[in-house]
Motif scaffolding. Structure first.
Motif, PDB file in Angstrom:
ATOM      1  N   LYS A   1       0.833  -1.205   0.000  1.00  0.00           N
ATOM      2  CA  LYS A   1       0.000   0.000   0.000  1.00  0.00           C
ATOM      3  C   LYS A   1       0.870   1.258   0.000  1.00  0.00           C
ATOM      4  CE  LYS A   1      -3.838   2.073   2.548  1.00  0.00           C
ATOM      5  NZ  LYS A   1      -4.725   1.952   3.707  1.00  0.00           N
TER       6      LYS A   1
ATOM      7  N   ALA B   1       1.277   4.146  -3.066  1.00  0.00           N
ATOM      8  CA  ALA B   1       1.073   5.578  -2.830  1.00  0.00           C
ATOM      9  C   ALA B   1       2.297   6.426  -3.173  1.00  0.00           C
ATOM     10  CB  ALA B   1       0.681   5.817  -1.371  1.00  0.00           C
ATOM     11  N   HIS B   2       3.506   5.884  -2.960  1.00  0.00           N
ATOM     12  CA  HIS B   2       4.716   6.702  -3.079  1.00  0.00           C
ATOM     13  C   HIS B   2       5.602   6.369  -4.279  1.00  0.00           C
ATOM     14  CE1 HIS B   2       3.946   8.676   0.738  1.00  0.00           C
ATOM     15  NE2 HIS B   2       3.578   7.493   1.189  1.00  0.00           N
TER      16      HIS B   2
END
Length: 179
Positions: A3, A7-8
């Motif tokens: 996750k 996101a990054h």
């Protein structure tokens, strides 16, 4: 970790990803299933049996393209390769349990300088540890020698016992500054 990675370092940015201590490849398979290009995923492990198992699981799942290499991260070189994201989910912990050398130094003392060799400018390192706190990981990796800077953390469940609160593990991300 998947996750956080989504996101990054989303699949659309086509990051190259190295997992140090990939074991049976579970994290890399999860990243492939999340949409990461398999040819951009590499797992290293010092145990030949782990590499063979990861390759067998990949074959059974029909996942082609992930590179699995036998490599002792602290001793073997990875050549001039570098990655956009390096992941560690417990390997640092395992190395910390290793035998100290004749000078009394733990083998993990070499880890930050080895890590730096394989980070591109602007790249990130995400580590999950069950033996070190977030503060300890920051003290180890965000130093004047490494020049890594704190990026973010993964919030894990917090438990309170005896008036103290904490998590059973810490996940902290660091970033290699841009040149």
């Amino acid at each position: 970790m998947v996750k956080w990675t989504l996101a990054h370092a989303p699949p659309s940015s086509q990051p190259t990803i190295l997992e140090v201590g990939s074991g049976n490849g579970t994290l890399l398979f999860a990243l492939a299933e999340a949409g990461y290009k398999t040819t951009s995923l590499t797992g290293i492990d010092y145990t030949p049996d782990a590499i063979e198992l990861a390759k067998a699981i990949a074959s059974k799942r029909g996942i082609d393209g992930i590179t699995f290499k036998q490599c002792d991260f602290l001793k073997d070189g990875l050549g001039s390769e570098s990655w956009d994201l390096i992941l560690d989910k417990g390997t640092y912990d395992a190395i910390a349990l290793g035998t100290k050398d004749e000078d009394g130094c733990s083998p993990v003392a070499q880890y930050p300088s080895q890590l730096k060799k394989y980070l591109k400018p602007g790249s990130r390192f995400l580590i999950t540890s069950c033996n070190f706190t977030e503060e300890e990981l920051q003290a180890i990796f965000a130093t004047p020698e490494t020049k890594l800077v704190y990026h973010s953390r993964i919030q894990h469940a917090v438990y309170t016992f005896g008036g103290n609160s904490g998590s059973v593990c810490a996940s902290v991300a660091f970033q290699e500054p841009m040149v």
